[in-house]
Scaffold this motif. Sequence first.
Motif, mmCIF file in Angstrom:
data_model
loop_
_atom_site.group_PDB
_atom_site.id
_atom_site.type_symbol
_atom_site.label_atom_id
_atom_site.label_comp_id
_atom_site.label_asym_id
_atom_site.label_seq_id
_atom_site.Cartn_x
_atom_site.Cartn_y
_atom_site.Cartn_z
ATOM 1 N N GLU A 45 6.223 2.267 -2.949
ATOM 2 C CA GLU A 45 6.228 2.034 -1.504
ATOM 3 C C GLU A 45 6.295 3.371 -0.773
ATOM 4 O O GLU A 45 7.217 4.155 -0.982
ATOM 5 N N SER A 97 6.849 5.220 2.719
ATOM 6 C CA SER A 97 7.465 5.000 4.032
ATOM 7 C C SER A 97 7.302 6.251 4.885
ATOM 8 O O SER A 97 7.162 7.358 4.370
ATOM 9 N N ASN A 140 7.691 1.070 6.497
ATOM 10 C CA ASN A 140 6.751 0.944 5.385
ATOM 11 C C ASN A 140 5.322 1.167 5.862
ATOM 12 O O ASN A 140 4.913 0.627 6.884
ATOM 13 N N SER A 173 8.358 9.220 2.504
ATOM 14 C CA SER A 173 9.231 9.057 1.343
ATOM 15 C C SER A 173 8.644 7.970 0.442
ATOM 16 O O SER A 173 7.823 7.166 0.876
ATOM 17 N N LYS A 206 9.463 5.033 -2.727
ATOM 18 C CA LYS A 206 10.410 4.233 -3.522
ATOM 19 C C LYS A 206 9.671 3.641 -4.702
ATOM 20 O O LYS A 206 8.569 3.216 -4.616
#
Length: 186
Positions: free
Chosen positions: A140, A142, A147, A184, A186
């Motif tokens: 993911e 972001s 998101n 960022s 994930k």
Amino acid sequence: FKPGNEAAFEVNYSNLSTGNVPLAVYRFNDINEFMSTYKSAINEGNGWTRYHSRNPITLATEKKVFESNIPLETQSNVRFIRMPQKLDEGFYMADVLVNGEHRQAWFQVTPIASFSAISGTKTFIWLKDLSNGNSISEAEISFDNGNMAKTDDNGVAMFNTPSQLIRDPKSTDYYSSDLSHFYSVK
């Protein structure tokens, strides 16, 4: 930097004597502390320059994970310092004192390699796992806690560039976007 490797930083500073450079390295607890501390260092009055765009930050002594005088090295006419201690995964700040001034580098130690290309309309991000060479799928992406997309089977995500990163075409300021925005993963 990849975990298990020495961190090295290029030194671009005139009137720097050869010899040793005092280096301190600090570790942040998590990405949120790293980003908020980084953002608090931004000097709004110097938004026109990248070189003096941040004020030096003083961190708590208990965050210090390394401190020593490091030799200034030169290879192929490039001066750099190399930290002899390998760091674990995490978020860090290196602080060197040069001619009485603090110079700081903010960095991450991670097994993920990333490439990004950002235009006025689209952003392209590619992720690869350095430990095994595989593309990172379903990650993911972001931006400022919102998101944006997930990577595909090739480790690639393409999406609309956030407006905060798009330079106003009427602006004469090349650096019209500030340095406080992060992607960022994930």
